[in-house]
Design a protein around this motif. Structure first.
Motif, mmCIF file in Angstrom:
data_model
loop_
_atom_site.group_PDB
_atom_site.id
_atom_site.type_symbol
_atom_site.label_atom_id
_atom_site.label_comp_id
_atom_site.label_asym_id
_atom_site.label_seq_id
_atom_site.Cartn_x
_atom_site.Cartn_y
_atom_site.Cartn_z
ATOM 1 N N ALA A 73 0.834 -1.200 0.000
ATOM 2 C CA ALA A 73 0.000 0.000 0.000
ATOM 3 C C ALA A 73 0.867 1.247 0.000
ATOM 4 O O ALA A 73 2.088 1.190 0.183
ATOM 5 N N ARG A 74 0.207 2.364 -0.195
ATOM 6 C CA ARG A 74 0.843 3.645 0.046
ATOM 7 C C ARG A 74 -0.233 4.670 0.396
ATOM 8 O O ARG A 74 -1.390 4.549 -0.018
ATOM 9 N N THR A 75 0.164 5.647 1.167
ATOM 10 C CA THR A 75 -0.705 6.782 1.431
ATOM 11 C C THR A 75 -0.315 7.900 0.460
ATOM 12 O O THR A 75 0.847 8.039 0.096
ATOM 13 N N VAL A 76 -1.288 8.662 0.044
ATOM 14 C CA VAL A 76 -1.051 9.740 -0.920
ATOM 15 C C VAL A 76 -1.235 11.073 -0.196
ATOM 16 O O VAL A 76 -2.305 11.336 0.371
ATOM 17 N N GLY A 77 -0.183 11.896 -0.205
ATOM 18 C CA GLY A 77 -0.260 13.181 0.487
ATOM 19 C C GLY A 77 -0.573 12.997 1.955
ATOM 20 O O GLY A 77 0.114 12.267 2.665
ATOM 21 N N ASN A 78 -1.641 13.629 2.419
ATOM 22 C CA ASN A 78 -2.019 13.500 3.823
ATOM 23 C C ASN A 78 -3.046 12.389 4.036
ATOM 24 O O ASN A 78 -3.700 12.331 5.088
ATOM 25 N N GLY A 79 -3.188 11.498 3.055
ATOM 26 C CA GLY A 79 -4.152 10.399 3.177
ATOM 27 C C GLY A 79 -3.839 9.508 4.362
ATOM 28 O O GLY A 79 -2.683 9.249 4.689
ATOM 29 N N LYS A 80 -4.902 9.031 4.986
ATOM 30 C CA LYS A 80 -4.731 8.141 6.138
ATOM 31 C C LYS A 80 -5.977 7.290 6.305
ATOM 32 O O LYS A 80 -7.067 7.649 5.849
ATOM 33 N N GLY A 81 -5.814 6.161 6.967
ATOM 34 C CA GLY A 81 -6.931 5.248 7.192
ATOM 35 C C GLY A 81 -6.456 4.055 7.982
ATOM 36 O O GLY A 81 -5.524 4.153 8.787
ATOM 37 N N PHE A 82 -7.080 2.883 7.728
ATOM 38 C CA PHE A 82 -6.726 1.709 8.511
ATOM 39 C C PHE A 82 -7.146 0.436 7.800
ATOM 40 O O PHE A 82 -7.980 0.440 6.887
ATOM 41 N N ILE A 83 -6.559 -0.656 8.253
ATOM 42 C CA ILE A 83 -6.981 -2.012 7.892
ATOM 43 C C ILE A 83 -7.581 -2.627 9.147
ATOM 44 O O ILE A 83 -6.960 -2.600 10.216
ATOM 45 N N ALA A 84 -8.790 -3.160 9.029
ATOM 46 C CA ALA A 84 -9.433 -3.813 10.169
ATOM 47 C C ALA A 84 -9.425 -5.323 9.960
ATOM 48 O O ALA A 84 -9.530 -5.805 8.833
ATOM 49 N N PHE A 85 -9.283 -6.068 11.061
ATOM 50 C CA PHE A 85 -9.408 -7.524 10.997
ATOM 51 C C PHE A 85 -10.271 -8.003 12.156
ATOM 52 O O PHE A 85 -10.510 -7.265 13.112
ATOM 53 N N HIS A 86 -10.738 -9.227 12.039
ATOM 54 C CA HIS A 86 -11.723 -9.783 12.971
ATOM 55 C C HIS A 86 -12.925 -8.853 13.054
ATOM 56 O O HIS A 86 -13.361 -8.442 14.124
ATOM 57 N N SER A 180 -10.429 4.502 4.176
ATOM 58 C CA SER A 180 -9.764 5.805 4.207
ATOM 59 C C SER A 180 -10.550 6.695 5.164
ATOM 60 O O SER A 180 -11.754 6.864 5.010
ATOM 61 N N SER A 181 -9.850 7.253 6.142
ATOM 62 C CA SER A 181 -10.518 8.197 7.037
ATOM 63 C C SER A 181 -10.340 9.631 6.553
ATOM 64 O O SER A 181 -11.109 10.514 6.925
ATOM 65 N N GLU A 182 -9.324 9.843 5.709
ATOM 66 C CA GLU A 182 -9.084 11.166 5.119
ATOM 67 C C GLU A 182 -8.173 10.999 3.909
ATOM 68 O O GLU A 182 -7.207 10.233 3.935
ATOM 69 N N GLY A 183 -8.464 11.699 2.843
ATOM 70 C CA GLY A 183 -7.598 11.661 1.672
ATOM 71 C C GLY A 183 -7.601 10.310 0.986
ATOM 72 O O GLY A 183 -8.595 9.577 1.020
ATOM 73 N N THR A 184 -6.454 9.949 0.395
ATOM 74 C CA THR A 184 -6.381 8.786 -0.487
ATOM 75 C C THR A 184 -5.393 7.741 0.011
ATOM 76 O O THR A 184 -4.282 8.069 0.423
ATOM 77 N N ILE A 185 -5.828 6.484 -0.076
ATOM 78 C CA ILE A 185 -4.980 5.317 0.169
ATOM 79 C C ILE A 185 -5.016 4.469 -1.088
ATOM 80 O O ILE A 185 -6.093 4.273 -1.684
ATOM 81 N N GLU A 186 -3.868 3.941 -1.483
ATOM 82 C CA GLU A 186 -3.795 3.072 -2.654
ATOM 83 C C GLU A 186 -3.287 1.699 -2.251
ATOM 84 O O GLU A 186 -2.373 1.576 -1.436
ATOM 85 N N ILE A 187 -3.900 0.660 -2.853
ATOM 86 C CA ILE A 187 -3.558 -0.733 -2.554
ATOM 87 C C ILE A 187 -3.163 -1.413 -3.856
ATOM 88 O O ILE A 187 -3.914 -1.405 -4.831
ATOM 89 N N GLU A 188 -1.986 -2.023 -3.854
ATOM 90 C CA GLU A 188 -1.525 -2.746 -5.040
ATOM 91 C C GLU A 188 -1.791 -4.234 -4.942
ATOM 92 O O GLU A 188 -2.086 -4.888 -5.949
ATOM 93 N N SER A 189 -1.694 -4.811 -3.746
ATOM 94 C CA SER A 189 -1.952 -6.243 -3.582
ATOM 95 C C SER A 189 -2.422 -6.540 -2.170
ATOM 96 O O SER A 189 -2.042 -5.842 -1.211
ATOM 97 N N ILE A 190 -3.263 -7.567 -2.059
ATOM 98 C CA ILE A 190 -3.764 -8.045 -0.763
ATOM 99 C C ILE A 190 -3.758 -9.565 -0.829
ATOM 100 O O ILE A 190 -4.359 -10.156 -1.737
ATOM 101 N N GLU A 191 -3.110 -10.199 0.144
ATOM 102 C CA GLU A 191 -2.997 -11.652 0.140
ATOM 103 C C GLU A 191 -3.142 -12.173 1.560
ATOM 104 O O GLU A 191 -2.579 -11.602 2.504
#
Length: 457
Positions: A73-86, A180-191
């Motif tokens: 992944a990468r955050t773009v500029g001031n982008g921020k967020g999270f990955i949740a599990f369970h 994403s809680s603000e701005g942009t998050i980019e995901i290239e792969s999830i496994e």
């Protein structure tokens, strides 16, 4: 094939079909998000998932308990967020931060944070740059790594401490979500790789911290920055300090001693030190030693640190004698009240130096320290606080010496000063900020009262 063997074969096939195998499974094929329920502005272009401004993805199928989740992944500029599990949605479950925004007011929840449980004040990756994140859950153990380096190692104890707001942050099973809680998050792969290991949970929990008595988890739950702003690599290596940080959930700011006769004595040695520390999970601070340090180190080199601090323990007395207040043989007292006034004036003078944080504050020599409250009169406290305010300095609450006293801290807070919590360890035992936390509670110090380091990465 006899009937018993046939029956066992069918039974095993049934178990296998229910549990699935433990081979890696891609959750994104580079073309679409068909495996995910999307909410808000989610797009796929050139093999990249873009998640914008509050948008989310929730996995449609699956019930994962133990697993390894690998995300690029990468955050773009001031982008921020999270990955949740369970989780069954993006609103519950454990959350792992995606946040490399150095300007964020909430500066203590950087990438890799197990939010509200193990918040990280330092990001080891930059915004707009791709990074790999691995989240592993095995029994009661949660490990988070960024670019192959562990940043969180948490074992959920038998009786976890959770406030009502964070009551869903407990190990169970469920799906994954990305938001994403603000701005942009980019995901290239999830496994994801399901784990079929059977860890000894009882043994794991013997290694867990007892959260019923731990003040550190309470700070995380209250979303308070958990940072020891003043530690040294004395009797401990950087790797050992990082491991200790992960165990206790306390972020560390490492501070080399910089000055004549100390480990770092010139600009070239600072540059070498900073290079050695690249990629380490520590905030970097500089401790200026003696009164010569502003001339010993250039402003350009000092600015390579996230902040600079010094104390007023070293000075020249009225008869030209070098004084270091912590060394009894270098303390020359003829009249205690006059000597106290000299200490106060030396503190005020130090405020003119190009530092950010005043540390080991209001320290007294051993022969006077048993009457600390007597010597630190209202007039003397006010004089020092005025100097702090006028020069825009930050005040350390020091855990090792348990200084300054509560009366001074209350005055400083009323004057609008910012604070740091610092240990100034003499060996590998950093402690757990006990005095600082007690003063936080007794003086009503909030997250907004804490100093934000000028971090670059």
């Amino acid at each position: 094939m006899n009937k018993v063997v046939l029956f066992l074969s069918i039974l095993l096939m049934g178990i296998y079909s229910c549990t699935g195998d433990n081979s890696p499974k891609s959750l994104f094929n580079g073309e679409n998000t068909d495996q995910w329920e999307t909410q808000g502005n989610v797009a796929v272009e050139n093999g990249i998932i873009t998640v914008n401004n509050g948008a989310a993805l929730v996995l449609k199928k699956g019930n994962y308990s133990d697993f390894i989740l690998k995300v690029k992944a990468r955050t773009v500029g001031n982008g921020k967020g999270f990955i949740a599990f369970h989780t069954d949605n993006a609103a519950d479950g454990y959350r792992v931060a995606l946040n490399n925004d150095l300007e964020s007011a909430e500066w203590w929840t950087k990438t890799g944070s197990l939010l509200s449980v193990r918040n990280l004040a330092k990001s080891t990756v930059k915004t707009d740059e791709w990074f790999d994140m691995d989240i592993q859950v095995e029994g009661k153990a949660i490990t988070i790594s960024v670019n192959g380096n562990p940043v969180v190692e948490y074992i959920e104890p038998t009786a976890p401490y959770r406030t009502a707001e964070h009551s869903s942050k407990l190990l169970s099973s469920g799906k994954f979500a990305i938001q994403s809680s603000e701005g942009t998050i980019e995901i290239e792969s999830i496994e994801v790789t399901p784990l079929k290991t059977n860890p000894d949970i009882a043994q794991q929990q013997l290694l867990a911290i007892d959260e019923t008595t731990d003040h550190i988890i309470k700070l995380h739950q209250d979303n308070f920055p958990v940072l020891d702003y003043h530690v040294h690599l004395k009797g401990i290596t950087a790797d050992e300090a990082a491991k200790q940080s992960r165990k206790y959930g306390i972020n560390y700011a490492l501070a080399p001693n910089c000055g004549i006769g100390f480990p770092i004595t010139n600009d070239e040695e600072v540059i070498e030190y900073i290079k050695e520390m690249e990629g380490q999970p520590f905030i970097q601070a500089m401790q200026g030693e003696g009164r010569e340090w502003p001339q010993t180190f250039s402003a350009e080199v000092r600015e390579k640190f996230d902040y600079v601090f010094t104390d007023a323990l070293t000075f020249t007395d009225t008869k030209g004698r070098r004084t270091r207040l912590w060394i009894p043989e270098e303390v020359y007292i003829e009249n205690e009240q006059e000597y106290m006034d000299l200490i106060v004036q030396k503190i005020v003078d130090v405020m003119q130096e190009p530092m950010d944080v005043y540390v080991n504050p209001n320290f007294l020599p051993d022969v006077m320290n048993d009457r600390y409250d007597e010597f630190w009169t209202e007039e003397r406290m006010d004089k020092v606080i005025k100097a702090l305010v006028e020069t825009d300095k930050v005040l350390e609450i020091n855990n090792r010496y348990e200084i300054p006293n509560k009366a001074f801290i209350l005055k400083a807070k009323e004057a609008g000063l910012k604070f740091t919590f610092g240990t100034n360890n003499g060996d590998g035992d950093f402690g757990k900020l006990e005095y600082c936390i007690r003063m936080k509670e007794e003086c009503g110090i909030t997250a907004e009262d804490m100093y934000k380091p000028n971090m670059t990465i």
